[in-house]
Design an enzyme around this catalytic site. Structure first.
Site, short mmCIF file in Angstrom:
data_model
loop_
_atom_site.label_atom_id
_atom_site.label_comp_id
_atom_site.label_asym_id
_atom_site.label_seq_id
_atom_site.Cartn_x
_atom_site.Cartn_y
_atom_site.Cartn_z
N TYR A 1 -11.25 -3.10 13.08
CA TYR A 1 -9.93 -2.48 12.89
C TYR A 1 -9.02 -2.74 14.11
O TYR A 1 -7.86 -3.11 13.96
CB TYR A 1 -10.13 -0.98 12.66
CG TYR A 1 -8.88 -0.19 12.36
CD1 TYR A 1 -8.31 -0.22 11.09
CD2 TYR A 1 -8.28 0.59 13.34
CE1 TYR A 1 -7.16 0.52 10.81
CE2 TYR A 1 -7.13 1.33 13.07
CZ TYR A 1 -6.58 1.29 11.80
OH TYR A 1 -5.45 2.03 11.52
N ASN B 1 2.24 -2.22 5.44
CA ASN B 1 1.59 -0.94 5.68
C ASN B 1 0.12 -0.91 5.24
O ASN B 1 -0.67 -0.16 5.81
CB ASN B 1 2.37 0.15 4.94
CG ASN B 1 1.61 1.45 4.82
OD1 ASN B 1 1.53 2.23 5.77
ND2 ASN B 1 0.99 1.68 3.66
N GLY C 1 0.83 -1.21 0.00
CA GLY C 1 0.00 0.00 0.00
C GLY C 1 0.86 1.25 0.00
O GLY C 1 0.56 2.23 0.69
N ALA D 1 -9.29 -5.13 16.36
CA ALA D 1 -8.93 -6.56 16.42
C ALA D 1 -7.80 -6.85 15.44
O ALA D 1 -6.85 -7.57 15.77
CB ALA D 1 -10.15 -7.42 16.12
N ARG E 1 0.42 5.89 -1.42
CA ARG E 1 -0.01 7.17 -0.83
C ARG E 1 0.20 7.13 0.69
O ARG E 1 0.58 6.10 1.25
CB ARG E 1 -1.48 7.45 -1.16
CG ARG E 1 -2.44 6.54 -0.44
CD ARG E 1 -3.88 6.89 -0.78
NE ARG E 1 -4.78 6.43 0.27
CZ ARG E 1 -6.10 6.47 0.20
NH1 ARG E 1 -6.68 6.94 -0.88
NH2 ARG E 1 -6.85 6.05 1.20
N LYS F 1 -5.51 -4.77 14.28
CA LYS F 1 -4.26 -4.11 14.68
C LYS F 1 -3.68 -4.74 15.95
O LYS F 1 -2.46 -4.72 16.16
CB LYS F 1 -4.50 -2.61 14.89
CG LYS F 1 -4.87 -1.87 13.59
CD LYS F 1 -3.75 -1.94 12.58
CE LYS F 1 -4.06 -1.23 11.28
NZ LYS F 1 -2.96 -1.31 10.30
P1 NAD Z 1 -4.23 5.31 3.45
O1 NAD Z 1 -5.64 4.88 3.31
O2 NAD Z 1 -3.84 6.67 3.00
O3 NAD Z 1 -3.26 4.26 2.72
C1 NAD Z 1 -3.45 2.87 2.83
C2 NAD Z 1 -2.95 2.23 1.57
O4 NAD Z 1 -3.14 0.81 1.65
C3 NAD Z 1 -3.72 2.70 0.31
O5 NAD Z 1 -2.79 2.99 -0.72
C4 NAD Z 1 -4.57 1.50 -0.04
O6 NAD Z 1 -4.86 1.40 -1.42
C5 NAD Z 1 -3.66 0.36 0.42
N1 NAD Z 1 -4.39 -0.89 0.60
C6 NAD Z 1 -5.49 -1.11 1.35
N2 NAD Z 1 -5.89 -2.38 1.22
C7 NAD Z 1 -5.00 -2.99 0.39
C8 NAD Z 1 -4.87 -4.30 -0.13
N3 NAD Z 1 -5.75 -5.26 0.19
N4 NAD Z 1 -3.83 -4.58 -0.96
C9 NAD Z 1 -2.93 -3.62 -1.28
N5 NAD Z 1 -3.01 -2.35 -0.84
C10 NAD Z 1 -4.05 -2.04 -0.01
O7 NAD Z 1 -3.87 5.08 4.98
P2 NAD Z 1 -2.64 5.63 5.88
O8 NAD Z 1 -3.21 6.60 6.82
O9 NAD Z 1 -1.48 5.98 5.04
O10 NAD Z 1 -2.35 4.30 6.73
C11 NAD Z 1 -1.25 3.42 6.47
C12 NAD Z 1 -1.22 2.38 7.57
O11 NAD Z 1 -1.07 3.02 8.85
C13 NAD Z 1 -2.51 1.55 7.67
O12 NAD Z 1 -2.20 0.21 7.99
C14 NAD Z 1 -3.25 2.22 8.81
O13 NAD Z 1 -4.17 1.34 9.44
C15 NAD Z 1 -2.10 2.60 9.71
N6 NAD Z 1 -2.44 3.69 10.65
C16 NAD Z 1 -2.79 4.92 10.19
C17 NAD Z 1 -3.12 5.92 11.12
C18 NAD Z 1 -3.53 7.30 10.71
O14 NAD Z 1 -3.85 8.12 11.60
N7 NAD Z 1 -3.51 7.66 9.43
C19 NAD Z 1 -3.08 5.64 12.50
C20 NAD Z 1 -2.70 4.36 12.91
C21 NAD Z 1 -2.38 3.39 11.99
#
Ligand code: NAD
Length: 248
Positions: A155, A90, A12, A157, A15, A159
Site C-alpha cells: 500500500y 480515488n 471508486g 509503495a 462509497r 501511494k
Molecule cells: P473505501 O474502501 O471505502 O472505498 C474505496 C472504493 O474504491 C470502493 O468503492 C472500492 O470498490 C473502489 N475500488 C477499489 N478497487 C477498485 C478498482 N480496481 N476499480 C474500481 N473501483 C475500485 O476506501 P476509502 O477510505 O473511501 O478510501 C478512498 C481512497 O482514499 C483510497 O485510495 C484510499 O487508499 C485513500 N485513503 C484512505 C484513508 C482512510 O483513512 N480511509 C487514508 C488515506 C488514504
C-alpha cells in the site's frame, strides 16, 4: 459554482471518500461520472445523492486496474456525457501484511489497483484535457506515503508511487493548463478503516493534534478546491489532510 458545464469522474465513487467527493463536486456544479467495480447499487445510490443537488450523475462500471476496461469506460463516458474535465483517482484497496508474509498476488493486486489504475485513467483523461487545454487531476495518496507504515509495504509503495506520478504529470502537462495534485489523507473514518482494531485506532488518534479522526467530507472539501479555478496556480503538490498527524 462553476460557470460552464464540466464533467468530473471519481473512481471508486460509490462509497467512502469517493462518494463524499462526488457529492461535493455535484454541489459545486459539476456533472458526475461515478465509477464502480462491483457494487452497482452503491454507485446508483451515490448518483441519486448527486442528482438531489441538481446535477447530472451517471454510474460507469470498470475495474480501473484493467487498462482495457478503463479505455472502454472513458469511451462510454465520452459517448454519453462528454469529455472528462476533472479526474479524481480515488479507487484503492489494502491487503496488509508484514513483508516476509506478504503474498506476491497481494503485492501485485495493490500496486495494480492503487497505482497502475492512476496511470491508466490519467492517460485516457489527459488525451482530451490536452486538446481542451484545461484539466484537473487529483490523486488520493496517503500520509503513510510520507512516513512509511509497518505492515503496509504494498500500500505504501503504491501511494508513494502516486506522488512521483503526480509530480511527473504536473511537469509534463502544466503548459497545457492542466494541474495535477495529490491529497494525502490521514486517519479517515470509512469502511476501509472500520476493520482496524480499537488499539490501532486509539494509537493513531493519539498522534493527531486536532484530536479526532477525519471525515470523508474533510477530504472532499480540499479535492473540490483543487478542482476549481481558485487553485489554478497549484500543481505538483501533495496536501496532507490529517489533523496535523505528519507535518512534513
Ligand atoms: P473505501 O474502501 O471505502 O472505498 C474505496 C472504493 O474504491 C470502493 O468503492 C472500492 O470498490 C473502489 N475500488 C477499489 N478497487 C477498485 C478498482 N480496481 N476499480 C474500481 N473501483 C475500485 O476506501 P476509502 O477510505 O473511501 O478510501 C478512498 C481512497 O482514499 C483510497 O485510495 C484510499 O487508499 C485513500 N485513503 C484512505 C484513508 C482512510 O483513512 N480511509 C487514508 C488515506 C488514504
Amino acid at each position: 459554482m462553476i460557470d460552464e458545464r464540466k464533467i468530473a469522474l471519481v473512481t471508486g465513487g460509490g462509497r467512502g471518500i469517493g462518494r463524499a467527493i462526488a457529492l461535493e463536486l455535484g454541489k459545486k456544479g459539476y456533472s458526475l461520472a461515478i465509477n464502480y467495480s462491483r457494487s452497482a447499487d452503491a454507485a446508483q445510490k451515490a448518483c441519486s445523492l448527486v442528482r438531489a443537488t441538481g446535477q447530472d450523475a451517471q454510474a460507469f462500471q470498470a475495474d480501473v486496474s484493467d487498462p482495457s476496461q478503463v479505455r472502454e469506460m472513458f469511451k462510454n463516458i465520452s459517448d454519453t456525457m462528454g469529455n472528462v474535465d476533472v479526474l479524481v483517482n480515488n479507487a484503492g484497496i489494502t491487503r496488509d501484511n508484514l513483508m516476509i508474509r506478504m503474498k506476491d498476488e497481494d503485492w501485485d493486486k495493490v500496486i495494480s489497483s492503487n497505482l497502475s489504475s492512476v496511470y491508466y485513467c490519467s492517460r485516457e483523461a489527459l488525451k482530451k484535457m490536452v486538446k481542451a487545454r484545461w484539466g484537473r487531476i487529483i490523486n488520493l495518496s496517503s500520509v503513510v506515503a510520507l512516513i512509511g507504515n509497518a505492515g503496509q509495504a504494498n500500500y505504501v509503495a503504491s501511494k508513494s508511487g502516486i506522488i512521483g506520478l503526480t509530480k511527473t504529470m504536473a511537469r509534463e502537462y502544466g503548459a497545457r493548463g492542466i494541474t495535477v495534485n495529490a491529497v494525502a489523507p490521514g486517519f479517515i473514518e470509512t469502511d476501509m478503516t472500520s476493520v482496524l482494531s480499537e488499539e490501532a485506532k486509539n494509537s493513531m488518534l493519539a498522534q493527531i493534534p486536532l484530536g479526532r479522526p477525519g471525515t470523508p467530507e474533510d477530504i472532499a472539501k480540499v479535492v473540490s478546491f483543487l478542482s476549481s479555478d481558485d487553485a489554478a496556480y497549484i500543481t505538483g503538490q501533495v496536501i496532507a489532510i490529517d489533523g496535523g498527524m505528519t507535518m512534513c
